[in-house]
Design a protein around this motif. Structure first.
Motif, PDB file in Angstrom:
ATOM      1  N   CYS A   1      -9.510   7.788  -0.334  1.00 25.90           N
ATOM      2  CA  CYS A   1      -9.377   8.535  -1.581  1.00 25.90           C
ATOM      3  C   CYS A   1      -8.283   8.001  -2.503  1.00 25.90           C
ATOM      4  CB  CYS A   1      -9.139  10.006  -1.291  1.00 25.90           C
ATOM      5  SG  CYS A   1     -10.621  10.811  -0.656  1.00 25.90           S
TER       6      CYS A   1
ATOM      7  N   HIS B   1     -18.113   5.461  -2.770  1.00 28.95           N
ATOM      8  CA  HIS B   1     -17.164   6.496  -2.361  1.00 28.95           C
ATOM      9  C   HIS B   1     -17.474   7.828  -3.043  1.00 28.95           C
ATOM     10  CE1 HIS B   1     -13.370   8.000  -0.695  1.00 28.95           C
ATOM     11  NE2 HIS B   1     -13.262   8.662  -1.826  1.00 28.95           N
TER      12      HIS B   1
ATOM     13  N   CYS C   1     -17.834  11.586  -1.434  1.00 36.65           N
ATOM     14  CA  CYS C   1     -16.583  12.340  -1.488  1.00 36.65           C
ATOM     15  C   CYS C   1     -16.572  13.261  -2.703  1.00 36.65           C
ATOM     16  CB  CYS C   1     -15.417  11.360  -1.538  1.00 36.65           C
ATOM     17  SG  CYS C   1     -13.839  12.202  -1.560  1.00 36.65           S
TER      18      CYS C   1
ATOM     19  N   CYS D   1     -13.217  13.268  -5.021  1.00 35.72           N
ATOM     20  CA  CYS D   1     -13.112  12.144  -5.957  1.00 35.72           C
ATOM     21  C   CYS D   1     -14.181  12.239  -7.039  1.00 35.72           C
ATOM     22  CB  CYS D   1     -13.220  10.816  -5.214  1.00 35.72           C
ATOM     23  SG  CYS D   1     -11.738  10.465  -4.255  1.00 35.72           S
TER      24      CYS D   1
HETATM   25 ZN   LIG Z   1     -12.383  10.497  -2.068  1.00 34.15          ZN
END
Ligand SMILES: [Zn+2]
Length: 80
Positions: free
Chosen positions: A5, A31, A35, A38
């Motif tokens: 992250c 990512h 996630c 994020c």
């Molecule tokens: Zn992340």
């Protein structure tokens, strides 16, 4: 929150500023898909940028961006 992250958030800002290589942007996209914290930060920055663009306003002071980034990063550090 995964260990990627910190890097992802760093890359998001570069990505939005078009200061990133294609290989890094591919990593961000992967990512973001995995996630949510994020992804939230990315969507927030994207909206902020578009609002600024729509209003045709001058760039807000850098302090404002720093403040927002701190808030996002604190948010990302919170446990699920
Ligand atoms: Zn992340």
């Amino acid at each position: 929150m995964s260990s990627g992250c910190d890097h992802a958030i760093e890359y998001i800002y570069q990505y939005l500023d078009d200061e990133i290589s294609w290989s890094s942007s591919a990593r961000i996209k992967i990512h973001l898909r995995r996630c949510s914290s994020c992804m939230g930060a990315y969507e927030f920055e994207t909206k902020l940028k578009s609002v600024i663009r729509e209003r045709g306003a001058a760039e807000p002071p850098p302090e404002l961006f720093d403040k927002i980034r701190t808030v996002i990063q604190d948010e990302a550090k919170k446990p699920e």
